[in-house]
Design a protein around this motif. Structure first.
Motif, PDB file in Angstrom:
ATOM      1  N   CYS A   1      -9.288  -7.026  -7.785  1.00 17.54           N
ATOM      2  CA  CYS A   1      -9.120  -7.372  -6.449  1.00 17.54           C
ATOM      3  C   CYS A   1      -8.861  -5.799  -6.399  1.00 17.54           C
ATOM      4  O   CYS A   1      -8.966  -4.691  -5.058  1.00 17.54           O
ATOM      5  CB  CYS A   1      -8.234  -9.017  -6.166  1.00 17.54           C
ATOM      6  N   ILE A   2      -7.650  -5.400  -6.531  1.00 20.92           N
ATOM      7  CA  ILE A   2      -7.332  -4.457  -6.326  1.00 20.92           C
ATOM      8  C   ILE A   2      -7.976  -2.852  -6.182  1.00 20.92           C
ATOM      9  O   ILE A   2      -7.685  -2.225  -5.349  1.00 20.92           O
ATOM     10  CB  ILE A   2      -5.491  -2.948  -7.226  1.00 20.92           C
TER      11      ILE A   2
ATOM     12  N   ALA B   1       0.436  -2.543  -4.396  1.00 25.99           N
ATOM     13  CA  ALA B   1       0.153  -3.711  -5.728  1.00 25.99           C
ATOM     14  C   ALA B   1       0.263  -3.005  -6.515  1.00 25.99           C
ATOM     15  O   ALA B   1       0.903  -3.218  -7.776  1.00 25.99           O
ATOM     16  CB  ALA B   1      -1.041  -4.361  -5.117  1.00 25.99           C
TER      17      ALA B   1
ATOM     18  N   ASP C   1       5.205  -7.035 -11.273  1.00 24.55           N
ATOM     19  CA  ASP C   1       4.416  -8.212 -10.703  1.00 24.55           C
ATOM     20  C   ASP C   1       3.317  -8.198 -11.651  1.00 24.55           C
ATOM     21  O   ASP C   1       2.587  -7.686 -12.707  1.00 24.55           O
ATOM     22  CB  ASP C   1       3.703  -8.005  -9.584  1.00 24.55           C
ATOM     23  N   SER C   2       2.636  -9.546 -11.411  1.00 28.63           N
ATOM     24  CA  SER C   2       1.372 -10.258 -12.406  1.00 28.63           C
ATOM     25  C   SER C   2       0.080  -8.975 -12.538  1.00 28.63           C
ATOM     26  O   SER C   2      -0.565  -8.269 -11.487  1.00 28.63           O
ATOM     27  CB  SER C   2       0.882 -11.072 -11.661  1.00 28.63           C
TER      28      SER C   2
ATOM     29  N   ARG D   1      -6.528 -10.343 -10.255  1.00 34.14           N
ATOM     30  CA  ARG D   1      -5.822  -9.772  -9.461  1.00 34.14           C
ATOM     31  C   ARG D   1      -6.044  -8.058  -9.413  1.00 34.14           C
ATOM     32  O   ARG D   1      -5.913  -7.349  -8.267  1.00 34.14           O
ATOM     33  CB  ARG D   1      -4.284  -9.707  -9.356  1.00 34.14           C
TER      34      ARG D   1
END
Length: 106
Positions: free
Chosen positions: A89-90, A71, A80-81, A86
């Motif tokens: 979460c990573i 990610a 990627d966003s 996000r």
């Protein structure tokens, strides 16, 4: 040594994902071969690490490194966003990986 092997296996899992994308459905030979090589090598190193590291911990760390690393690389390289939820979460995945290492008895 097992934790080093586990870390290398996790990094190879990231490479595996990127080569798989680059292979475009295994239609490009060089990335397709690299997909297979990194995937198999990653699993072999994971298997070696699991001789010492508990299976639940080892597998969670391996998949966590692969998921979070892929990610992050997707954000950094593929555009990627990078939306805050996000990234949060990573960060939680990475916190879990670090936590598992800290509480492991091996």
């Amino acid at each position: 040594m097992a934790w080093i092997l586990l870390g290398i296996a996790g990094v190879l899992e990231i490479a595996f994902a990127f080569f798989m994308k680059a292979s475009e459905g295994f239609s490009r030979p060089v990335p397709a071969v690299l997909t297979v090589l990194t995937g198999v090598t990653s699993v072999v190193l994971l298997s070696s690490a699991l001789r010492t590291v508990p299976v639940g911990t080892g597998y969670a760390v391996w998949t966590g490194i692969g998921a979070a690393g892929t990610a992050i690389m997707g954000i950094a390289i593929l555009g990627d966003s990078a939306a805050l939820p996000r990234v949060g979460c990573i960060a939680m995945i990475l916190a879990g990986v670090i936590g598992l290492k800290l509480v492991s008895t091996t």
